[in-house]
Each structure stands twice: as C-alpha cells, then as structure tokens.
Design a protein around this motif. Structure first.
Motif, PDB file in Angstrom:
ATOM      1  N   GLY A 127       0.757  -1.238   0.000  1.00 35.22           N
ATOM      2  CA  GLY A 127       0.000   0.000   0.000  1.00 35.22           C
ATOM      3  C   GLY A 127       0.789   1.291   0.000  1.00 35.22           C
ATOM      4  O   GLY A 127       0.334   2.268   0.593  1.00 35.22           O
ATOM      5  N   VAL A 128       1.976   1.335  -0.611  1.00 36.62           N
ATOM      6  CA  VAL A 128       2.654   2.625  -0.780  1.00 36.62           C
ATOM      7  C   VAL A 128       1.970   3.348  -1.925  1.00 36.62           C
ATOM      8  O   VAL A 128       1.822   2.794  -3.010  1.00 36.62           O
ATOM      9  CB  VAL A 128       4.153   2.440  -1.089  1.00 36.62           C
ATOM     10  N   PRO A 129       1.509   4.589  -1.704  1.00 33.05           N
ATOM     11  CA  PRO A 129       0.772   5.266  -2.770  1.00 33.05           C
ATOM     12  C   PRO A 129       1.725   5.803  -3.860  1.00 33.05           C
ATOM     13  O   PRO A 129       2.884   6.101  -3.573  1.00 33.05           O
ATOM     14  CB  PRO A 129       0.091   6.422  -2.035  1.00 33.05           C
ATOM     15  N   PRO A 130       1.220   5.920  -5.092  1.00 32.69           N
ATOM     16  CA  PRO A 130       2.009   6.601  -6.122  1.00 32.69           C
ATOM     17  C   PRO A 130       2.246   8.044  -5.714  1.00 32.69           C
ATOM     18  O   PRO A 130       1.410   8.631  -5.014  1.00 32.69           O
ATOM     19  CB  PRO A 130       1.138   6.501  -7.374  1.00 32.69           C
ATOM     20  N   ILE A 150      16.501   9.379 -13.718  1.00 33.43           N
ATOM     21  CA  ILE A 150      15.313  10.253 -13.657  1.00 33.43           C
ATOM     22  C   ILE A 150      14.882  10.681 -15.059  1.00 33.43           C
ATOM     23  O   ILE A 150      13.691  10.777 -15.350  1.00 33.43           O
ATOM     24  CB  ILE A 150      15.575  11.458 -12.735  1.00 33.43           C
ATOM     25  N   GLU A 151      15.855  10.888 -15.953  1.00 33.82           N
ATOM     26  CA  GLU A 151      15.496  11.190 -17.352  1.00 33.82           C
ATOM     27  C   GLU A 151      14.627  10.070 -17.923  1.00 33.82           C
ATOM     28  O   GLU A 151      13.657  10.327 -18.636  1.00 33.82           O
ATOM     29  CB  GLU A 151      16.752  11.363 -18.216  1.00 33.82           C
ATOM     30  N   ALA A 152      14.994   8.812 -17.612  1.00 37.39           N
ATOM     31  CA  ALA A 152      14.219   7.677 -18.124  1.00 37.39           C
ATOM     32  C   ALA A 152      12.785   7.739 -17.602  1.00 37.39           C
ATOM     33  O   ALA A 152      11.825   7.558 -18.362  1.00 37.39           O
ATOM     34  CB  ALA A 152      14.885   6.363 -17.741  1.00 37.39           C
ATOM     35  N   ASP A 153      12.624   8.016 -16.302  1.00 35.29           N
ATOM     36  CA  ASP A 153      11.268   8.148 -15.754  1.00 35.29           C
ATOM     37  C   ASP A 153      10.509   9.272 -16.436  1.00 35.29           C
ATOM     38  O   ASP A 153       9.339   9.107 -16.791  1.00 35.29           O
ATOM     39  CB  ASP A 153      11.340   8.420 -14.235  1.00 35.29           C
ATOM     40  N   MET A 154      11.172  10.395 -16.625  1.00 29.59           N
ATOM     41  CA  MET A 154      10.475  11.548 -17.209  1.00 29.59           C
ATOM     42  C   MET A 154      10.043  11.265 -18.650  1.00 29.59           C
ATOM     43  O   MET A 154       9.032  11.786 -19.111  1.00 29.59           O
ATOM     44  CB  MET A 154      11.362  12.792 -17.147  1.00 29.59           C
ATOM     45  N   MET A 155      10.823  10.417 -19.364  1.00 29.72           N
ATOM     46  CA  MET A 155      10.485  10.094 -20.752  1.00 29.72           C
ATOM     47  C   MET A 155       9.508   8.926 -20.845  1.00 29.72           C
ATOM     48  O   MET A 155       9.137   8.511 -21.942  1.00 29.72           O
ATOM     49  CB  MET A 155      11.764   9.801 -21.539  1.00 29.72           C
ATOM     50  N   GLY A 156       9.129   8.376 -19.688  1.00 33.73           N
ATOM     51  CA  GLY A 156       8.120   7.319 -19.702  1.00 33.73           C
ATOM     52  C   GLY A 156       8.685   5.913 -19.718  1.00 33.73           C
ATOM     53  O   GLY A 156       7.946   4.942 -19.856  1.00 33.73           O
ATOM     54  N   HIS A 157      10.012   5.770 -19.593  1.00 33.56           N
ATOM     55  CA  HIS A 157      10.624   4.437 -19.565  1.00 33.56           C
ATOM     56  C   HIS A 157      10.839   4.016 -18.113  1.00 33.56           C
ATOM     57  O   HIS A 157      11.973   3.886 -17.634  1.00 33.56           O
ATOM     58  CB  HIS A 157      11.971   4.438 -20.305  1.00 33.56           C
ATOM     59  N   ALA A 158       9.709   3.779 -17.399  1.00 33.25           N
ATOM     60  CA  ALA A 158       9.790   3.565 -15.959  1.00 33.25           C
ATOM     61  C   ALA A 158      10.597   2.317 -15.591  1.00 33.25           C
ATOM     62  O   ALA A 158      11.221   2.276 -14.523  1.00 33.25           O
ATOM     63  CB  ALA A 158       8.382   3.471 -15.364  1.00 33.25           C
ATOM     64  N   THR A 159      10.628   1.309 -16.483  1.00 41.97           N
ATOM     65  CA  THR A 159      11.414   0.098 -16.164  1.00 41.97           C
ATOM     66  C   THR A 159      12.908   0.408 -16.106  1.00 41.97           C
ATOM     67  O   THR A 159      13.677  -0.366 -15.543  1.00 41.97           O
ATOM     68  CB  THR A 159      11.216  -0.998 -17.233  1.00 41.97           C
ATOM     69  N   HIS A 160      13.325   1.502 -16.729  1.00 45.56           N
ATOM     70  CA  HIS A 160      14.745   1.856 -16.761  1.00 45.56           C
ATOM     71  C   HIS A 160      15.043   3.114 -15.949  1.00 45.56           C
ATOM     72  O   HIS A 160      16.082   3.729 -16.111  1.00 45.56           O
ATOM     73  CB  HIS A 160      15.214   2.054 -18.208  1.00 45.56           C
ATOM     74  N   ILE A 202       7.448   1.531  -7.219  1.00 43.95           N
ATOM     75  CA  ILE A 202       8.741   2.213  -7.306  1.00 43.95           C
ATOM     76  C   ILE A 202       9.017   2.969  -5.998  1.00 43.95           C
ATOM     77  O   ILE A 202      10.139   2.932  -5.467  1.00 43.95           O
ATOM     78  CB  ILE A 202       8.766   3.165  -8.526  1.00 43.95           C
ATOM     79  N   MET A 203       7.974   3.624  -5.440  1.00 46.54           N
ATOM     80  CA  MET A 203       8.146   4.372  -4.181  1.00 46.54           C
ATOM     81  C   MET A 203       8.558   3.433  -3.042  1.00 46.54           C
ATOM     82  O   MET A 203       9.346   3.811  -2.163  1.00 46.54           O
ATOM     83  CB  MET A 203       6.850   5.105  -3.813  1.00 46.54           C
ATOM     84  N   GLN A 204       8.047   2.190  -3.106  1.00 50.83           N
ATOM     85  CA  GLN A 204       8.413   1.223  -2.087  1.00 50.83           C
ATOM     86  C   GLN A 204       9.920   0.926  -2.144  1.00 50.83           C
ATOM     87  O   GLN A 204      10.603   0.856  -1.115  1.00 50.83           O
ATOM     88  CB  GLN A 204       7.616  -0.070  -2.298  1.00 50.83           C
TER      89      GLN A 204
END
Lengths: 359, 359
Positions: free
Chosen positions: B3-6, B40-50, B333-335
C-alpha cells in the motif's frame, strides 16, 4: 509464360552475355561489366528478384535516361573519414563497388569510414557488395532508399511514405562471413508481385489495404494499399523506427530527400566500413564472431527446423555451387533474357550441358 | 505491495535524493550525479522500467562489486575518429555521457566518430543519451549488449544466445528530434516480468517455451524459454539478423564477447555520432528530416489510431510535463525508494503539493 524452359548457364558465359547486351544498348563498357557482375552475383546467392531478372527493367531505364549511359561520380564533400557523392544516375553496381573500394581504403586510415550517396540508379541486392570488405577482414554496413517510391506507411498510418529501406551488413569471421540483408518492412514490392503472379496470399497480414485494413492479399499493394513495417500490427513500431533511421542515414546526409521531387529510380545510399584493427584488433573481433556463429549453428532447433543457420550461410553455399555448376535461371527470367537478346542482337549463351555420366 | 501510494516528486528534489542515496552507499559523487540524472530522465520520458525503479538493483550491484564505486575509464585504442574504452564496471550513465561528449567533439573534426565500449555496468535507457547530440544538430546511433545475459535464441533455435540488443538513434530536425530506441527482440526480460507480475499474457506469441513451442505466457522465459526476435515466428529472421549485427558492433569491436565468461551486468556498447556539416550540410539534413516528420505526423491514421506519431514524440512531451509538474512514480517504485532511504539513512523527498487552486 510461353513455355521457355528453365536453363543453367556457366557464370563466365552469362556474364559475357549480360555485359554485351548492355554495351549494345549503349552503356559504357566498364559500367556494363559492373552491372553484369553484380546482377549475376545476386542470382548465384539466391536473390533472383534482384538478379538478371532486372535486365529488361534496366534496358528500359537506359532508353528513358533513368540510368545514365556514361558519366562520372561527382564528389560533393570529402572530410577524409566521410565522403559525399552525387552519381548522376550511374548504375548502382558501379557506384557501390567504387564506394566500397574507397571506404575500405579510408577505413585503414580512420578505423571507420562513411560514404554518403545520392542520385544513383538502382543498387540491386545490397548483400552482394559486402564480400569486398569482409574478404579484407572488415565489417561493412550498407543501406539504401529510393526517393521515387513509397510503398511503406508509418506505423498507424495508411499513406505510403518510405521504401522498404534495407539494412545490410557483412561481418567477418575466420571462416565464411555473416551476410545479412533485411528490409525495414515485412516484405517488398517485388516479392509482393511474385506472390500475386503465383496466385498466392502472404503467409501473414503483411499489408494494409487502401482503407487501412490488415490484409494477406499481395494485390492490396497494387490497389493503393501499403506494406507493413517489420513486426506488423503486433509490434510494427519497431520496423517503422528502423525505416526512419535509414531515411535519415541515406537521405539526410546526402541532402536529397522526399521534399525533392524525383522521377525514375533515384536511389540514395549510406555505406560504412569498419577496420577492427583500429579497435580491439582483428583477432579479438573474429574470435568473438566465430564463437557467436558456433552458438547459433550448434543451437538446438525447434520442431520443424532442421538446423539453425546464420544469415548468408545458404547464399554462400548456393554461390559456390553456381560457380562450379552454372547459374540456374527460371523460364520467366530466360524469357526476359531472350527478349533482351533479340532487342540488342546479342546471341543468347549456350546452356550448361547436363552430363548424365562422367566421360 | 503493502500500500505505498504513487507519488509525484519535483525533479530537482528527486535528483538530490537519488544522488545522496548512491553517495551514502559509497559511489563517488560525480558518478552518483550521473546515475541520478540518467535514471530520472528515463522516468520523465516514460521508460519507468529503466528509471529509479533500478535503484535497489544498482545498490545491490554496488555491494557486490558488480558496479564500481570509483575508478577511471581506460583507453585501449584511439585512432582519432575511433576510440575503444574499457570501463572497469563504472556506471553506464557516466560511461555513455562521457562517450557522447567525446564522440560529439570528434565528429566535428572527422564527420563521423565511433566509441567502442566494454566492461561498463548497466546503461539504462539508451534514448536518454541521444539528446546530447541532437541538441548540437548531430545524429547519434547507439547500441548495447550484455554478455552475462542471453534470453534471445537465434531464429529457429531454442537456446538463448543474445540479449535484446537495443538500437537507439537520435535524429535532429529543426524542431524536436526523432528519438528511437528499439530492441532486436519483440520484448525484453523486464517487460516480461511486468506482464507476469500483472498476471497478463503477451498480446501475441512473443516467446518460445523451453521446448521451443510458441507462447504468449510471460512466465515461459522464467521457465527456461526464450524471447523471439522482432518479427516473431512470421519473419523473425529479420530481428535475428539485427541482433547479430548489434553483437558484432558492440562485442566484436570492443574485443570482449560471449567466448569470455563474465559475471554480473557486464555491458558492451557502440556509439556513433555524425555531423551533417561534413556531408551535404546541416540545413539539407534538417530540411529532409523535417519533411519526413511532416509526412508521418500528417499521415491518415487507420481505424483505432488517433494520430500517427514519430518515435520520441510522446517521450519528449512527457519529459516537458515532468520538468514542469514533477516526476510521477508508482507505488511499487516508491516502495523501492523507501527501502533505499532506510538502508542509506537518506530522507525521502517530499512529494509535490497538489494545489487545488491557484494561490
């Protein structure tokens, strides 16, 4: 087809014939020699759609001016490691053989060399040119696109933008090279015509019809449809991306793109040659590629597959057989050559005599 | 998941946190800054797995020695236009940012420059690095392969040989660049794990099970199966060929291949940067690519598609939104980040305060 039988012709005789046909049609002798060599190499490697089957099309282009009868390559830029050529519609065979010569020489100095090509006539089967590099232990990467044709739509779209945009690479090993030559679309216009002529459907949904519906009908392309990029409806964004990369490499660097209206077979190209000696060395390179080939060829095949092959393996085996035994040509191809012989007054070569026993 | 929220976190705060976590875990500060920026660039571009989802894996690698805490890149060869580096397991973020810097500088002199890389730690999302080149009007092509992993079998085979072997390219236009980043297999191990975790099947036959039967079950890979190359059973010889080309470019030139046993995340890379000024010129290049983008974006979409996009279009839009509004991170990811915070004693950053109205 009116019953012309398939024929086997010795490679030197076939080469003499094709060269003579083009000389008789007005092509300068050295250019005719290049065209004959390259077309027959394609046949010997099993790429019959890009072999002497193209002789009638090439003759028409000579008549229309789509292929130049003579002329010279013009150098637009030369930085040493990178050169840019405009080729005034000279045959792609000549353009790429000379580009490969230059790139191989330059790679010895710079490690990697690039030749950007515009205004070439048709280049044929890209795989044919790679051996020039691999025989010297170098890796070559070669792409092309044709501005006057656009049968492939972007993924998600319905209007043709690109050509199949092939990527070919020759990778040296200590034995036979790996020779790959793939298009960024599932199939090509020529292959579609073959399926259509044989009354066959595609093995999968390889095209979109004019309304954007997926189709296995090769006639869809002739009726205003488009060819799907590699991956098809399932993951065609990958083939689309590759196709865009080839457009940039071939047209972007050479500076002539789809914004410049072109007629006939106006081909742009991109060639790179790498000398492994400039990196970790030739031995390290071939030790790596030898091992890779072994991992693939010794791989356990899945049901229905007799043996896992590396790209180019069949082509090189076919080529060796053709050099020894003669080049096999279908009745349809022989019909085209007979017409070319009649048109130019050059005598068709005798077929190989098939001996039923050793003398 | 417990239950860690986004959560949405402002980019500078997230970067400071990730960098601090890695510094606390012993990574040299400049290397930690590179890793934080690139993830963080990967997250910002939508590549959350990377993206920062990899923080726990990276921390484990720091502990095991799979990623180096400090050290320097060693130059094995340098011909000017081509350089070969061994990187002693430094973070891929640092390796590729520096390789890109060198290649951009060298491309100004040679037109095209190449950096061959071995012994790097994980490189993350290749697309992230491309903008360094396209911002200067240059085209970059980047590939990687990981020697310690082999989930992709050759076409027709059943035993894994290769990694998904991505090819990424950044293509400048006068507006946003085209940014493509595709693997030579239909999907990747990480994506398969995501499908499996979500209890979903693949949308198509994307894998072979251990016996070589086609499968849409993402667990097939975990049970000894393999990922199919692009094109799948229908035309997977094309993806197979691309994969072999990437193996040669990344491992062949750098000289360390699958014949050399490696442990951990041992990554090889191949980078090229092209300066269009060395060819037909920057204006001719972007005029060509601008037109290509227009032909794609204005293309009539097929039923079910709202708009035809070019690769990178969505990623760059997402990145702009994330820089403005903060970086969205899933509960899962937050977890992982909360665990990293606990492990290293670095305080988790505050989330973006979601204002319901302007103040």
């Amino acid at each position: 087809m009116t019953g012309v039988p398939p024929t086997r012709i010795a490679q030197p005789k076939l080469e003499h014939f094709i060269r003579s046909v083009f000389v008789a049609a007005g092509l300068r002798d050295d250019l005719a020699a290049d065209v004959a060599e390259v077309l027959i190499e394609a046949d010997m490697m099993g790429h019959a759609t890009h072999g002497v089957a193209l002789v009638p099309m090439y003759l028409k282009s000579l008549e229309s001016g789509g292929m130049a009868k003579d002329g010279e390559i013009e150098v637009l830029a030369d930085m040493g490691a990178c050169a840019t050529w405009t080729c005034h519609r000279l045959p792609g065979a000549t353009v790429l053989k000379r580009a490969m010569d230059l790139a191989i020489e330059r790679a010895k100095t710079f490690g990697c060399s690039t030749v950007s090509i515009t205004d070439s006539y048709h280049m044929g089967a890209l795989a044919v040119y790679l051996v020039q590099a691999t025989q010297q232990g170098m890796m070559a990467v070669l792409s092309s696109s044709t501005l006057s044709s656009n049968g492939v739509a972007p993924f998600g779209g319905t209007v043709g933008v690109m050509t199949p945009n092939p990527i070919a690479a020759g990778i040296p090993t200590s034995g036979d090279p790996i020779l790959l030559d793939i298009s960024a679309s599932i199939t090509t216009r020529n292959k579609s015509l073959q399926y259509a002529a044989a009354g066959q459907r595609f093995p999968g949904q390889w095209a979109l019809d004019v309304d954007g519906n997926p189709s296995d009908d090769p006639n869809a392309l002739l009726d205003g449809g488009t060819l799907l990029p590699i991956g098809g409806l399932d993951h065609g964004h990958k083939g689309y991306a590759l196709g865009l990369m080839v457009e940039a490499l071939t047209q972007g660097f050479s500076g002539i793109g789809r914004n410049d209206e072109q007629t006939g077979t106006y081909t742009t190209g991109f060639l790179q040659v790498f000398d492994p000696r400039a990196f970790a060395g030739k031995d390290a390179f071939t030790r790596t590629t030898d091992h890779l080939v072994k991992l693939c060829q010794n791989n356990h095949p899945r049901a229905g597959v007799d043996k896992v092959r590396v790209p180019g393996e069949n082509a090189l085996a076919r080529r060796r057989a053709a050099l020894k035994n003669g080049v096999d040509l279908s009745g349809q191809i022989m019909q085209g050559l007979a017409a070319a012989a009649e048109q130019t007054g050059v005598k068709l070569p005798d077929p190989v005599v098939q001996r039923l026993c050793d003398i």
